[in-house]
Design a protein around this motif. Structure first.
Motif, mmCIF file in Angstrom:
data_model
loop_
_atom_site.group_PDB
_atom_site.id
_atom_site.type_symbol
_atom_site.label_atom_id
_atom_site.label_comp_id
_atom_site.label_asym_id
_atom_site.label_seq_id
_atom_site.Cartn_x
_atom_site.Cartn_y
_atom_site.Cartn_z
ATOM 1 N N VAL A 43 -3.744 -29.413 34.709
ATOM 2 C CA VAL A 43 -5.068 -29.332 35.323
ATOM 3 C C VAL A 43 -4.873 -29.283 36.831
ATOM 4 C CG1 VAL A 43 -7.290 -30.475 35.600
ATOM 5 C CG2 VAL A 43 -6.086 -30.636 33.422
ATOM 6 N N LYS A 44 -5.479 -28.284 37.467
ATOM 7 C CA LYS A 44 -5.303 -28.101 38.906
ATOM 8 C C LYS A 44 -6.650 -28.098 39.622
ATOM 9 C CE LYS A 44 -1.141 -25.318 38.458
ATOM 10 N NZ LYS A 44 -0.482 -24.061 38.793
ATOM 11 N N ILE A 45 -6.650 -28.626 40.836
ATOM 12 C CA ILE A 45 -7.790 -28.529 41.750
ATOM 13 C C ILE A 45 -7.239 -28.027 43.074
ATOM 14 C CG2 ILE A 45 -9.544 -29.787 43.046
ATOM 15 C CD1 ILE A 45 -9.832 -31.685 40.740
ATOM 16 N N LEU A 46 -7.805 -26.963 43.579
ATOM 17 C CA LEU A 46 -7.350 -26.331 44.818
ATOM 18 C C LEU A 46 -5.862 -25.978 44.759
ATOM 19 C CD1 LEU A 46 -9.133 -28.655 47.409
ATOM 20 C CD2 LEU A 46 -9.877 -26.402 46.652
ATOM 21 N N GLY A 47 -5.401 -25.618 43.578
ATOM 22 C CA GLY A 47 -4.009 -25.244 43.391
ATOM 23 C C GLY A 47 -3.049 -26.413 43.250
ATOM 24 N N MET A 48 -3.557 -27.627 43.360
ATOM 25 C CA MET A 48 -2.712 -28.815 43.245
ATOM 26 C C MET A 48 -2.787 -29.368 41.824
ATOM 27 S SD MET A 48 -3.397 -30.847 46.796
ATOM 28 C CE MET A 48 -5.177 -30.727 46.764
ATOM 29 N N PRO A 49 -1.649 -29.586 41.177
ATOM 30 C CA PRO A 49 -1.668 -30.138 39.819
ATOM 31 C C PRO A 49 -2.010 -31.624 39.859
ATOM 32 C CG PRO A 49 0.586 -29.883 40.581
ATOM 33 C CD PRO A 49 -0.291 -29.312 41.642
ATOM 34 N N ILE A 50 -3.108 -32.009 39.211
ATOM 35 C CA ILE A 50 -3.530 -33.413 39.255
ATOM 36 C C ILE A 50 -3.307 -34.132 37.926
ATOM 37 C CG2 ILE A 50 -5.231 -33.050 41.063
ATOM 38 C CD1 ILE A 50 -7.343 -33.303 38.710
ATOM 39 N N TYR A 51 -3.167 -33.373 36.838
ATOM 40 C CA TYR A 51 -3.084 -33.992 35.519
ATOM 41 C C TYR A 51 -2.317 -33.067 34.597
ATOM 42 C CZ TYR A 51 -4.996 -37.347 32.096
ATOM 43 O OH TYR A 51 -5.157 -38.358 31.171
ATOM 44 N N GLU A 52 -1.442 -33.635 33.767
ATOM 45 C CA GLU A 52 -0.660 -32.829 32.840
ATOM 46 C C GLU A 52 -0.929 -33.293 31.417
ATOM 47 O OE1 GLU A 52 3.939 -32.708 32.060
ATOM 48 O OE2 GLU A 52 3.420 -31.686 33.939
ATOM 49 N N LEU A 53 -1.298 -32.360 30.573
ATOM 50 C CA LEU A 53 -1.573 -32.636 29.163
ATOM 51 C C LEU A 53 -0.417 -32.117 28.326
ATOM 52 C CD1 LEU A 53 -5.274 -31.479 29.156
ATOM 53 C CD2 LEU A 53 -4.480 -33.810 29.019
ATOM 54 N N THR A 54 0.123 -32.966 27.462
ATOM 55 C CA THR A 54 1.233 -32.604 26.591
ATOM 56 C C THR A 54 0.833 -32.888 25.150
ATOM 57 O OG1 THR A 54 2.754 -33.267 28.341
ATOM 58 C CG2 THR A 54 3.692 -32.924 26.160
ATOM 59 N N LYS A 55 1.089 -31.920 24.284
ATOM 60 C CA LYS A 55 0.716 -32.067 22.879
ATOM 61 C C LYS A 55 1.712 -32.975 22.165
ATOM 62 C CE LYS A 55 -1.052 -29.434 19.052
ATOM 63 N NZ LYS A 55 -1.405 -28.118 18.564
ATOM 64 N N SER A 56 1.163 -33.948 21.426
ATOM 65 C CA SER A 56 1.982 -34.855 20.625
ATOM 66 C C SER A 56 1.356 -34.920 19.238
ATOM 67 C CB SER A 56 2.014 -36.235 21.272
ATOM 68 O OG SER A 56 2.728 -37.142 20.461
ATOM 69 N N GLY A 57 1.897 -34.155 18.332
ATOM 70 C CA GLY A 57 1.306 -34.048 16.997
ATOM 71 C C GLY A 57 0.063 -33.188 17.063
ATOM 72 N N THR A 58 -1.081 -33.795 16.752
ATOM 73 C CA THR A 58 -2.345 -33.055 16.822
ATOM 74 C C THR A 58 -3.169 -33.441 18.042
ATOM 75 O OG1 THR A 58 -3.432 -34.721 15.452
ATOM 76 C CG2 THR A 58 -2.477 -32.804 14.314
ATOM 77 N N GLU A 59 -2.698 -34.425 18.797
ATOM 78 C CA GLU A 59 -3.447 -34.893 19.966
ATOM 79 C C GLU A 59 -2.702 -34.574 21.254
ATOM 80 O OE1 GLU A 59 -4.211 -39.022 19.517
ATOM 81 O OE2 GLU A 59 -5.683 -38.729 17.928
ATOM 82 N N TYR A 60 -3.427 -34.659 22.364
ATOM 83 C CA TYR A 60 -2.838 -34.446 23.675
ATOM 84 C C TYR A 60 -2.734 -35.778 24.403
ATOM 85 C CZ TYR A 60 -3.215 -29.423 23.209
ATOM 86 O OH TYR A 60 -3.057 -28.133 22.792
#
Length: 105
Positions: A43-60
């Motif tokens: 997830v980025k705001i103004l090109g800066m990555p603020i949050y990273e989502l990684t899949k683990s099974g069926t959830e993130y």
């Protein structure tokens, strides 16, 4: 003293707006991740990555990127304080010569 209180209030408002902006961006990040079924999403705001989502099974699982979240907060707080001194209402003052005539109609 009154000026310090105004600055403090502007900082609080800027921080609150940054939190709102980031939470909305993260919400849409989760929505996008679940709809596209990707393994990782940043997830980025103004090109800066603020949050990273990684899949683990069926959830993130989400992981915040604190340095950039702090930068977004700082930018929002600076803009908020900046509007105090060079506010939107001073762009075209009726009583004075316009500060920025290009914005006056």
């Amino acid at each position: 003293m009154k000026k310090k209180i105004k600055i403090l209030i502007a900082l609080i408002v800027g921080f609150a707006l940054a939190m709102l902006l980031m939470s909305v961006a993260i919400y849409f990040g989760y929505t996008n991740a679940y709809s596209t079924d990707v393994n990782t999403l940043t997830v980025k705001i103004l090109g800066m990555p603020i949050y990273e989502l990684t899949k683990s099974g069926t959830e993130y699982i989400g992981k915040s990127i604190g340095v950039y979240m702090g930068a977004v907060c700082g930018i929002c707080m600076a803009i908020s304080v900046g509007t105090l001194f060079d506010g939107f209402d001073c762009l075209c003052c009726v009583k004075q010569e316009p500060k920025y005539p290009m914005f006056c109609s």
